[in-house]
Each structure stands twice: as C-alpha cells, then as structure tokens.
Design a protein around this motif. Structure first.
Motif, PDB file in Angstrom:
ATOM      1  N   GLY A   9     -22.846 -15.416 -31.740  1.00  0.00           N
ATOM      2  CA  GLY A   9     -22.746 -13.831 -31.659  1.00  0.00           C
ATOM      3  C   GLY A   9     -21.420 -13.232 -31.651  1.00  0.00           C
ATOM      4  N   TYR A  11     -18.993 -12.836 -29.338  1.00  0.00           N
ATOM      5  CA  TYR A  11     -17.974 -13.497 -28.761  1.00  0.00           C
ATOM      6  C   TYR A  11     -17.425 -14.715 -29.453  1.00  0.00           C
ATOM      7  CZ  TYR A  11     -14.569 -14.465 -25.158  1.00  0.00           C
ATOM      8  OH  TYR A  11     -13.310 -14.762 -24.339  1.00  0.00           O
ATOM      9  N   SER A  97     -21.815 -20.276 -25.784  1.00  0.00           N
ATOM     10  CA  SER A  97     -21.938 -18.720 -25.901  1.00  0.00           C
ATOM     11  C   SER A  97     -23.117 -18.291 -26.132  1.00  0.00           C
ATOM     12  CB  SER A  97     -20.610 -18.184 -26.830  1.00  0.00           C
ATOM     13  OG  SER A  97     -20.422 -17.026 -26.755  1.00  0.00           O
ATOM     14  N   LEU A 102     -29.156 -18.525 -20.397  1.00  0.00           N
ATOM     15  CA  LEU A 102     -29.265 -19.860 -21.035  1.00  0.00           C
ATOM     16  C   LEU A 102     -27.991 -20.717 -20.939  1.00  0.00           C
ATOM     17  CD1 LEU A 102     -30.726 -18.347 -24.454  1.00  0.00           C
ATOM     18  CD2 LEU A 102     -32.048 -19.397 -22.809  1.00  0.00           C
ATOM     19  N   TYR A 106     -28.280 -25.442 -21.822  1.00  0.00           N
ATOM     20  CA  TYR A 106     -27.332 -26.038 -22.806  1.00  0.00           C
ATOM     21  C   TYR A 106     -26.138 -26.965 -21.941  1.00  0.00           C
ATOM     22  CZ  TYR A 106     -29.469 -23.763 -26.435  1.00  0.00           C
ATOM     23  OH  TYR A 106     -30.426 -23.553 -27.697  1.00  0.00           O
ATOM     24  N   LYS A 121     -18.595 -17.075 -19.324  1.00  0.00           N
ATOM     25  CA  LYS A 121     -19.003 -16.826 -17.975  1.00  0.00           C
ATOM     26  C   LYS A 121     -20.214 -15.700 -17.988  1.00  0.00           C
ATOM     27  CE  LYS A 121     -18.426 -12.656 -19.060  1.00  0.00           C
ATOM     28  NZ  LYS A 121     -19.140 -11.874 -19.553  1.00  0.00           N
ATOM     29  N   PRO A 122     -21.074 -15.810 -17.107  1.00  0.00           N
ATOM     30  CA  PRO A 122     -21.025 -16.108 -15.563  1.00  0.00           C
ATOM     31  C   PRO A 122     -21.335 -17.740 -16.026  1.00  0.00           C
ATOM     32  CG  PRO A 122     -23.154 -15.038 -15.919  1.00  0.00           C
ATOM     33  CD  PRO A 122     -22.360 -14.841 -16.943  1.00  0.00           C
ATOM     34  N   PHE A 189     -26.317  -6.158 -27.253  1.00  0.00           N
ATOM     35  CA  PHE A 189     -27.078  -7.437 -26.568  1.00  0.00           C
ATOM     36  C   PHE A 189     -28.441  -6.941 -26.203  1.00  0.00           C
ATOM     37  CE2 PHE A 189     -22.701  -8.400 -24.047  1.00  0.00           C
ATOM     38  CZ  PHE A 189     -22.471  -9.275 -25.235  1.00  0.00           C
TER      39      PHE A 189
HETATM   40  N1  LIG Z   1     -18.647 -10.559 -25.859  1.00  0.00           N
HETATM   41  C1  LIG Z   1     -17.651 -10.686 -25.130  1.00  0.00           C
HETATM   42  O1  LIG Z   1     -16.587 -10.183 -25.155  1.00  0.00           O
HETATM   43  C2  LIG Z   1     -18.009 -11.830 -24.208  1.00  0.00           C
HETATM   44  C3  LIG Z   1     -16.592 -12.303 -23.519  1.00  0.00           C
HETATM   45  C4  LIG Z   1     -16.758 -13.195 -22.615  1.00  0.00           C
HETATM   46  C5  LIG Z   1     -18.051 -13.639 -22.406  1.00  0.00           C
HETATM   47  N2  LIG Z   1     -19.093 -13.504 -23.092  1.00  0.00           N
HETATM   48  C6  LIG Z   1     -20.441 -14.056 -22.850  1.00  0.00           C
HETATM   49  O2  LIG Z   1     -20.630 -14.856 -23.992  1.00  0.00           O
HETATM   50  C7  LIG Z   1     -22.221 -14.899 -23.643  1.00  0.00           C
HETATM   51  C8  LIG Z   1     -22.674 -14.492 -25.471  1.00  0.00           C
HETATM   52  O3  LIG Z   1     -22.006 -13.365 -25.797  1.00  0.00           O
HETATM   53  P1  LIG Z   1     -22.103 -12.914 -27.155  1.00  0.00           P
HETATM   54  O4  LIG Z   1     -21.045 -11.778 -26.968  1.00  0.00           O
HETATM   55  O5  LIG Z   1     -21.888 -13.772 -27.993  1.00  0.00           O
HETATM   56  O6  LIG Z   1     -23.760 -12.307 -27.113  1.00  0.00           O
HETATM   57  P2  LIG Z   1     -24.502 -12.231 -28.459  1.00  0.00           P
HETATM   58  O7  LIG Z   1     -25.972 -11.609 -28.119  1.00  0.00           O
HETATM   59  O8  LIG Z   1     -23.669 -11.586 -29.532  1.00  0.00           O
HETATM   60  O9  LIG Z   1     -24.921 -13.538 -29.137  1.00  0.00           O
HETATM   61  C9  LIG Z   1     -25.502 -14.553 -28.423  1.00  0.00           C
HETATM   62  C10 LIG Z   1     -25.937 -15.740 -29.282  1.00  0.00           C
HETATM   63  O10 LIG Z   1     -26.677 -16.609 -28.754  1.00  0.00           O
HETATM   64  C11 LIG Z   1     -27.857 -16.944 -29.692  1.00  0.00           C
HETATM   65  N3  LIG Z   1     -29.048 -17.427 -28.945  1.00  0.00           N
HETATM   66  C12 LIG Z   1     -29.859 -16.635 -28.455  1.00  0.00           C
HETATM   67  N4  LIG Z   1     -30.786 -17.466 -27.598  1.00  0.00           N
HETATM   68  C13 LIG Z   1     -30.443 -18.855 -28.219  1.00  0.00           C
HETATM   69  C14 LIG Z   1     -31.000 -19.955 -27.898  1.00  0.00           C
HETATM   70  N5  LIG Z   1     -32.212 -20.041 -27.106  1.00  0.00           N
HETATM   71  N6  LIG Z   1     -30.594 -21.124 -28.288  1.00  0.00           N
HETATM   72  C15 LIG Z   1     -29.585 -21.078 -29.232  1.00  0.00           C
HETATM   73  N7  LIG Z   1     -28.816 -19.856 -29.280  1.00  0.00           N
HETATM   74  C16 LIG Z   1     -29.457 -18.746 -28.761  1.00  0.00           C
HETATM   75  C17 LIG Z   1     -27.940 -15.796 -30.686  1.00  0.00           C
HETATM   76  O11 LIG Z   1     -28.463 -16.219 -31.546  1.00  0.00           O
HETATM   77  C18 LIG Z   1     -26.570 -15.354 -30.822  1.00  0.00           C
HETATM   78  O12 LIG Z   1     -25.895 -15.995 -31.648  1.00  0.00           O
HETATM   79  C19 LIG Z   1     -22.783 -14.226 -22.689  1.00  0.00           C
HETATM   80  O13 LIG Z   1     -23.137 -15.075 -21.811  1.00  0.00           O
HETATM   81  C20 LIG Z   1     -21.781 -13.195 -22.390  1.00  0.00           C
HETATM   82  O14 LIG Z   1     -21.577 -12.949 -21.077  1.00  0.00           O
HETATM   83  C21 LIG Z   1     -19.106 -12.503 -23.859  1.00  0.00           C
END
Ligand SMILES: NC(=O)c1ccc[n+]([C@@H]2O[C@H](COP(=O)([O-])OP(=O)(O)OC[C@H]3O[C@@H](n4cnc5c(N)ncnc54)[C@H](O)[C@@H]3O)[C@@H](O)[C@H]2O)c1
Length: 395
Positions: A9, A11, A97, A102, A106, A121-122, A189
């Motif tokens: 996703g 990040y 990530s 979830l 994992y 995080k978290p 999200f």
């Molecule tokens: N975006 C940011 O700047 C940022 C920064 C730090 C941390 N985070 C954290 O990173 C995590 C993900 O954030 P993101 O921005 O990438 O979110 P996102 O929604 O863009 O991506 C989530 C990813 O997880 C995958 N996914 C969903 N359910 C799944 C499952 N059951 N099994 C496997 N893959 C699955 C989705 O296909 C997607 O690729 C969150 O916990 C968020 O708090 C995000």
C-alpha cells in the motif's frame, strides 16, 4: 539479504499519488551500498503485481538502484506458514505494513518462524497481543522492532537532549496537535479506516515519542471523541479524539500531564497532509516544535499552497548531483536493515540493541496507552488506568 514485505500500500509504494512511499525506496537506497538479493512483496490482490513492478522501475530509475522485486498474492497470514512459501529458510528480514488490526497475526507467524521483523506502528491495538508477540520474540530469540520513525527526526532529538540536560527544568506538560486530511480515511484507507481510529493510527506516534523523550511511565488517561462527518459518509469512526494522559517520572515521583488532540477530517486543501506540532513545557523553559511548517512553503497555481517537509522521505541530490532517498523515514528503516545485517554477520547480538531501538519491549508502552484510550472512548471519557508493565525499567 533477502527481504519479505507484507502489504503493497501507500507506505510501501506511495500508491494513489500519496508521495514516494517509504519502504521500497528505503530498501532500494540501502541496496546501493549493501547486498540485497531479493525483495518479495506479498499482499492479497493480484493487481498489486503490476504496481510493484511499476514502482520498482520508478525507484530504480530515480536513484539509480538495481533493486529486484517480485510479487506474490496470499489470502491470509496462514499462507506464510505454508511450507511452499518457505519463509523461514528464504528470508533474513520481513517488514509488515498492513492495516493496524492485522499487524498481530502477521507478526505472530513471522516471529514464530524466527524471521527478524519490522512492524509499522502501532505495534498492535491491544496490550494482550503485544505481550504475546514479545513472549514469542523472546522464546524464539528473534530481533524485532516497530517503525516509530519520529525517533530519528532531528527536531525530536533536540527535544530529548534538552530534557536530558535539564534545560527545561522539571517537565510539567506536553501538548500535541496532530491531524490529517479527510482524504486519508475517505479514500486512502477506505478499506480499513473504520477498524482503527485517529488516535490509534496516528496519535500513537506522539505517545511513543514522549516515552522516547523522557522514559516516563504512563499512568492513566481519559479520552473523548467527536463524530459525525465521517459517519455521514458511511465510515463509523471518530472524527477527532482528545486525550488527557498523565505520566510519572518514577525517579522523582513528579507527575506530568499530556494533552493530545488528533483528527482526520482536515480539509483536503490543508497545506500539508499532516498538520503536527507539539510543546514541552518545563519549570525553566519551553520548547515549541512545529513539525508541519518546516520553513518550506510552495505556492503555485496548480498545486495551491503547500508546506513541505523535506526531512521525512524525499529523493534529494547528493553533492554529485545524484538523487538519493533520504530522511528520518529512511533512516528508521535502514537502521533495522543494518541491525539485521550486524546480527547475521555475528558482529552484534540482539542484546546490543536492547533499550536503544523502538523494539517490542519498548513499544508495549504506546500500545498500553492506545488500549486505555480505546477503553475510555467507549466509556464516555471515564478515567482509565494504563496497564502496568512490570518488566519495563522506568526513568
Ligand atoms: N502511510 C504512512 O505514511 C504510514 C506511515 C507509517 C506507518 N503506516 C502504517 O502502515 C500500515 C499500512 O499503511 P499503508 O499506508 O501502507 O496502508 P494501505 O491501506 O495503503 O495498504 C495496506 C496494504 O495491506 C494489504 N492488505 C490488507 N489486508 C491484508 C491482508 N489480510 N493480508 C495481506 N495484505 C493485506 C493491502 O492489499 C494493501 O496493500 C498501517 O498500519 C499504517 O498505520 C503508514
């Protein structure tokens, strides 16, 4: 080094034009000076294969790296334990990530397999899950950390230094304002914003930060939320969460009050994705840190007015004019990869990093606060004690 990434996703790749993404670019940058043989990204949708290929090409062209990635789709965390995937023998490190709720499933599978793991995080939304991960990690003697990148931001390192040097005197209170554009819960999200809340997803950063700055112990909290805007748009979560959280300096017994106001309904025309600032007020001085307005304002007819943060995750030129991926987001991920390399080469052991990284043990603190805040939110702002974590040595 062979690296597994769970999630494809924002990040990881910076999908939806949300920027550069941090994880893939960081690994690519790291691979320019260190050996990275293979990166395998896994998530659920088969469509991600094309995205990963496109983003890898973009990154390799931008910073002149030669990162090799591939994509595999999985249906659940159980697939990782499947012998066909050969996770245990195949990967030296994993980065998780996926949506907040979830992380646990994992991380559990990976730590049970003994794969060194970085979790965004978290850590988890509940302390019970976090403690289980900590126990598995100890039993399997597996290095693991949480990606709390604010610990690498120089502005926060100044705060930490000033507090430690006593420049602020006795810390009295800590005030945080942190919010994001409404496009985050509504679009970016959309699939999971109702399974978390703005404090758990974002506010947690500044809980970990205060623990990192002071080593104080969180004691009790009360939390109130407002709702309506997101609910009207079909997303059942708080618009804003407001937390009063009391900490104790266990060396002196002094109590410190923190006040954290978070929302994710800022207008999409806000001049930055994240609006964030904090103050630390002590008996002899105060520090005020604006983490949104870093002094770079970009104004254009097409993009409007934007306040940019060039210090988090950016491609910037080095002295030779070559773009390199830089920033505290990168440094946090590169630190994990270099820790893994140090442990694998036998130059360091996991114990060398204990208490010096946002490891699982130290991330129990922010998760304990998230759990207490969630309890208070559902109890109309009742005071809730933060679960005591006996094994942590407090300052
Ligand atoms: N975006 C940011 O700047 C940022 C920064 C730090 C941390 N985070 C954290 O990173 C995590 C993900 O954030 P993101 O921005 O990438 O979110 P996102 O929604 O863009 O991506 C989530 C990813 O997880 C995958 N996914 C969903 N359910 C799944 C499952 N059951 N099994 C496997 N893959 C699955 C989705 O296909 C997607 O690729 C969150 O916990 C968020 O708090 C995000």
């Amino acid at each position: 080094m062979r690296i597994l990434i769970i999630g494809a996703g924002m990040y990881v790749t910076g999908r939806n034009n949300t920027g550069t993404g941090t994880i893939l670019s960081s690994i690519a940058q790291y691979s320019k000076l260190n050996e990275v043989e293979e990166v395998v990204v896994v998530a659920r949708s088969k469509k991600n294969a094309a995205i990963i290929e496109k983003e890898t090409n973009r990154i390799n062209q931008t910073i002149n790296s030669q990162l090799k990635t591939s994509y595999e789709s999985i249906s659940s965390s159980a697939d990782l334990a499947d012998e066909a995937m050969n996770v245990q023998g195949r990967f030296d490190a994993a980065i998780i990530s996926v949506p907040d709720h979830l992380h646990f499933e994992y991380a559990k599978v990976l730590l049970e397999l003994g794969v060194k793991t970085l979790i965004v995080k978290p850590l988890t939304p509940t302390l019970g899950e976090a403690l289980e991960l900590r126990d598995i990690q100890k039993q399997t003697n597996t290095y693991a950390a949480v990606e709390f990148h604010k610990r690498w931001d120089e502005t926060n390192l100044i705060t930490r230094q000033f507090i430690n040097q006593g420049k602020l005197g006795q810390v009295l209170y800590y005030e945080v304002g942190y919010s994001q554009r409404i496009s985050i819960p509504l679009e970016t999200f959309k699939g999971w914003s109702d399974k978390t809340n703005i404090f758990q997803y974002l506010g947690v950063h500044y809980v970990d930060l205060f623990y990192f700055l002071t080593g104080y112990k969180p004691m009790r909290c009360m939390a109130l939320g407002t709702n309506g805007v997101l609910k009207q748009k079909g997303i059942d979560t708080w618009d804003s969460v407001h937390v009063m959280l009391e900490w104790q300096n266990t060396k002196t017994g002094d109590l410190v009050v923190s006040n954290l106001n978070t929302n994710w309904i800022d207008p999409n025309v806000s001049s930055a994705m994240s609006d964030q600032r904090y103050k630390v007020i002590g008996t002899k001085g105060r520090l005020e840190i604006d983490q949104k307005n870093r002094g770079v304002e970009y104004i254009s007819e097409t993009d409007g007015i934007q306040q940019m943060n060039p210090y988090f995750s950016e491609y910037l030129e080095d002295a030779n004019g070559n773009l390199q991926f830089q920033g505290y987001g990168h440094r946090s991920i590169a630190q994990f990869l270099s820790d893994v390399a140090q442990i694998e080469s036998g130059n360091s052991t996991m114990n060398d990093f204990e208490g010096k990284r946002p490891d699982i043990q130290s991330s129990l603190v922010s998760t304990a606060v998230v759990e207490a805040v969630n309890k208070s939110l559902t109890a109309n702002g009742a005071w809730v004690n933060v679960e005591n974590i006996e094994e942590i040595e407090w300052n």
